[in-house]
Design a protein around this motif. Structure first.
Motif, short mmCIF file in Angstrom:
data_model
loop_
_atom_site.label_atom_id
_atom_site.label_comp_id
_atom_site.label_asym_id
_atom_site.label_seq_id
_atom_site.Cartn_x
_atom_site.Cartn_y
_atom_site.Cartn_z
N ASN A 1 0.80 -1.24 0.00
CA ASN A 1 0.00 0.00 0.00
C ASN A 1 0.83 1.28 0.00
O ASN A 1 0.46 2.27 0.63
CB ASN A 1 -0.96 0.00 1.21
CG ASN A 1 -1.95 -1.13 1.16
OD1 ASN A 1 -2.51 -1.43 0.09
ND2 ASN A 1 -2.17 -1.79 2.29
N TYR A 2 1.95 1.25 -0.69
CA TYR A 2 2.76 2.45 -0.93
C TYR A 2 3.10 3.20 0.37
O TYR A 2 2.76 4.37 0.55
CB TYR A 2 2.03 3.40 -1.89
CG TYR A 2 1.57 2.75 -3.15
CD1 TYR A 2 2.49 2.37 -4.14
CD2 TYR A 2 0.23 2.46 -3.36
CE1 TYR A 2 2.07 1.75 -5.32
CE2 TYR A 2 -0.20 1.84 -4.54
CZ TYR A 2 0.73 1.48 -5.50
OH TYR A 2 0.31 0.86 -6.65
N GLN A 3 3.81 2.54 1.23
CA GLN A 3 4.22 3.15 2.51
C GLN A 3 5.50 3.97 2.30
O GLN A 3 6.60 3.57 2.69
CB GLN A 3 4.44 2.06 3.56
CG GLN A 3 3.23 1.20 3.85
CD GLN A 3 2.10 2.00 4.47
OE1 GLN A 3 2.32 2.83 5.36
NE2 GLN A 3 0.87 1.78 4.00
N TYR A 4 5.34 5.13 1.68
CA TYR A 4 6.50 5.91 1.27
C TYR A 4 7.30 6.45 2.46
O TYR A 4 8.53 6.53 2.41
CB TYR A 4 6.08 7.07 0.36
CG TYR A 4 5.45 6.62 -0.93
CD1 TYR A 4 6.03 5.63 -1.72
CD2 TYR A 4 4.24 7.18 -1.37
CE1 TYR A 4 5.45 5.21 -2.90
CE2 TYR A 4 3.66 6.76 -2.56
CZ TYR A 4 4.26 5.78 -3.31
OH TYR A 4 3.68 5.37 -4.48
N LYS A 5 6.62 6.84 3.53
CA LYS A 5 7.35 7.37 4.69
C LYS A 5 8.26 6.31 5.30
O LYS A 5 9.42 6.58 5.63
CB LYS A 5 6.36 7.87 5.74
CG LYS A 5 5.70 9.19 5.39
CD LYS A 5 4.83 9.69 6.54
CE LYS A 5 4.18 11.03 6.18
NZ LYS A 5 3.31 11.51 7.28
N GLU A 6 7.72 5.10 5.45
CA GLU A 6 8.53 4.02 6.01
C GLU A 6 9.69 3.68 5.09
O GLU A 6 10.82 3.44 5.54
CB GLU A 6 7.66 2.78 6.24
CG GLU A 6 6.67 2.90 7.39
CD GLU A 6 5.46 3.75 7.05
OE1 GLU A 6 5.35 4.20 5.89
OE2 GLU A 6 4.63 3.99 7.95
N SER A 7 9.40 3.68 3.78
CA SER A 7 10.44 3.39 2.81
C SER A 7 11.53 4.46 2.85
O SER A 7 12.73 4.16 2.82
CB SER A 7 9.84 3.31 1.41
OG SER A 7 10.82 2.96 0.45
N LEU A 8 11.12 5.72 2.93
CA LEU A 8 12.08 6.83 3.00
C LEU A 8 13.00 6.68 4.21
O LEU A 8 14.22 6.85 4.10
CB LEU A 8 11.32 8.15 3.07
CG LEU A 8 12.16 9.41 3.34
CD1 LEU A 8 13.17 9.64 2.21
CD2 LEU A 8 11.26 10.62 3.51
N THR A 9 12.42 6.35 5.35
CA THR A 9 13.22 6.18 6.57
C THR A 9 14.29 5.11 6.39
O THR A 9 15.45 5.30 6.77
CB THR A 9 12.31 5.80 7.75
OG1 THR A 9 11.35 6.84 7.96
CG2 THR A 9 13.12 5.61 9.03
N LYS A 10 13.92 4.02 5.75
CA LYS A 10 14.88 2.92 5.56
C LYS A 10 15.98 3.31 4.57
O LYS A 10 17.16 2.97 4.77
CB LYS A 10 14.14 1.68 5.08
CG LYS A 10 13.24 1.03 6.13
CD LYS A 10 12.62 -0.24 5.62
CE LYS A 10 11.84 -0.95 6.74
NZ LYS A 10 10.64 -0.23 7.17
N TYR A 11 15.62 4.04 3.50
CA TYR A 11 16.64 4.46 2.53
C TYR A 11 17.64 5.43 3.19
O TYR A 11 18.84 5.37 2.92
CB TYR A 11 16.00 5.12 1.32
CG TYR A 11 15.35 4.16 0.35
CD1 TYR A 11 16.07 3.06 -0.15
CD2 TYR A 11 14.04 4.33 -0.08
CE1 TYR A 11 15.48 2.18 -1.04
CE2 TYR A 11 13.45 3.46 -0.98
CZ TYR A 11 14.17 2.37 -1.45
OH TYR A 11 13.60 1.49 -2.33
#
Length: 476
Positions: A91-101
């Motif tokens: 479901n496009y969890q961009y905030k979580e993805s950004l944190t990991k990157y």
């Protein structure tokens, strides 16, 4: 180079430049043919391949720029999680993805991974992508600008980048530059960045090919006459669309017929010409038509030397014709202003400087119109001699070819309208409308229909005046 005419860049660019004239907006939207499709797409695709185990796992550890790097297992796992978070499956969890990157970037810095390497910059680009998806465009812009500064400094520092790796880093630099311009709102900064990075790439090309340097040093002086306001001579101008430059393969598609060594341009020639087209658009946004024209004239010459696809060369020459017409309008505007002053003060004409200025302006206006005609005529002549181009446009693999023909036909209509030859203008514009419909060239269709209406209104007005004059003579 993607030849889609109405790019997202052009649309946003026009909306941010309401003070442009109609012709300037037309050239930015249609003429620049600058596609902002390189950017980070290449790197994202490459990274998605890595998720399938085809890229990352093959690297051996090294912090040098010349060797490939294998991410530690903890970093690989975190990258997989980041990719999962941003996917539709989560479901496009961009905030979580950004944190990991961002966490991965911090780890790479601790491991002293070279910040010029693909392994490092790929993650930076993912961070910027997440910022854009979260509508944090200022943050994304800062990522791009920091990368561009780093690339630029490295390429300008002797010994920092091995000679054999400079072309690949220049390609990466230009891709990030083009991507950054998608979200850039400061036209002056965008133009300045474009110029600096283009000059860097251009210098690399000329260093790698002394023959090109000699050739373009001789050509540049003629192009710069347009900027300095010097008299220009149409006899010095040669178009590039002609049978000795193009031929058709066994399948009937047009290809270049120039046996040239194009290694000096590789592997960044697509990005280089996209960036040059963008620079032309920025010049137009600043109403700097001479610089836009000078840039486009050089661009077309470089495209031929670089053995670019023929459709792109045809379209570039058609765009050059449009810019030449704009420059002629600029000279005509200057003439009108001087003529107005002379009418108010007849003594103004006794000044030798004024007389000389009028002579230069008239000559340059007429020469620009003649050169614009040459650009359009050679494309239309070529298409008429090769009927497949004209009558089977939808069969063409390169959409730029029929677009160049349609744009040239429209340009001939505009030139005829400028000269007051209304019947001829009407025929060209009707033909341009037909070609635009055939190739789904919606932007050109809209413009051509507007000019056709103007032409027919003028014809009707002339007939009305003639009718009134005849009546007066009959009744008198």
């Amino acid at each position: 180079m993607n030849t889609k005419i109405w790019s997202k860049f052009a649309t946003s660019f026009r909306s941010s430049s309401p003070s442009l004239t109609r012709n300037q907006r037309w050239l930015i939207g249609v003429g620049s043919s600058a596609a902002v499709t390189f950017g980070i797409g290449y790197y994202f695709t490459k990274y998605r391949d890595s998720y399938r185990g085809t890229y990352l796992s093959q690297y051996s550890y090294s912090s040098s720029y010349t060797d490939k790097y294998r991410y530690p297992i903890t970093v690989e796992n975190q990258l997989k999680e980041a990719l999962w978070d941003e996917s539709n499956r989560n479901n496009y969890q961009y905030k979580e993805s950004l944190t990991k990157y961002i966490e991965v970037l911090n780890q790479l810095q601790e491991l002293n991974v070279n910040p010029l390497s693909d392994e490092y910059t790929r993650i930076e680009l993912k961070v910027a992508e997440m910022f854009e998806k979260l509508n944090l465009h200022e943050n994304a812009k800062n990522i791009y600008l920091e990368m561009l500064y780093r690339f630029f400094e490295s390429l300008n520092t002797p010994g920092m980048v091995p000679d054999e790796l400079r072309p690949e880093l220049i390609r990466k630099d230009l891709r990030v530059l083009i991507k950054s311009l998608e979200i850039n709102k400061d036209l002056e900064i965008g133009k300045r960045n474009l110029l600096a990075h283009l000059l860097l790439a251009q210098e690399e090309i000329l260093i790698r090919s002394p023959e090109l340097k000699k050739f373009f040093d001789s050509k540049r002086e003629k192009a710069e006459k347009l900027v300095r306001g010097k008299p220009i001579n149409a006899s010095d101008f040669q178009t590039f669309v002609k049978d000795e430059n193009f031929k058709f393969n066994e399948d009937g598609y047009m290809i270049m017929d120039l046996q040239k060594n194009t290694s000096a341009w590789e592997p960044f020639k697509e990005e280089f010409f996209t960036a040059r087209d963008l620079y032309t658009a920025y010049c137009l946004s600043a109403k700097d038509v001479p610089s836009a024209l000078s840039c486009k004239m050089t661009t077309v010459q470089w495209m031929v030397m670089a053995d670019m696809p023929p459709g792109q060369i045809l379209l570039a020459q058609a765009n050059l014709g449009a810019l030449l017409y704009l420059q002629a309008e600029r000279f005509e505007s200057d003439l009108y202003q001087i003529d107005s002053k002379c009418k108010m003060d007849p003594g103004f004409m006794e000044d030798d400087k004024v007389v000389k200025a009028l002579r230069y302006l008239r000559k340059n206006r007429d020469t620009c119109l003649q050169m614009a005609n040459q650009c359009y005529d050679s494309i239309m002549k070529f298409s008429n001699e090769h009927h497949k181009l004209r009558y089977h446009m939808k069969d063409q693999l390169d959409v730029a070819i029929p677009q160049a023909i349609a744009l040239s036909t429209y340009g001939k209509g505009i030139l005829s309208l400028h000269d007051g030859i209304l019947n001829k203008a009407e025929r060209f514009l009707l033909d341009a409308i037909s070609l635009a419909k055939e190739t789904d060239f919606e932007e050109l269709l809209k413009e051509a229909e507007g000019e056709l209406k103007k032409t027919r209104d003028l014809k009707e007005h002339k007939l009305s005046l003639k009718f009134e004059k005849d009546n007066m003579e009959t009744n008198g």
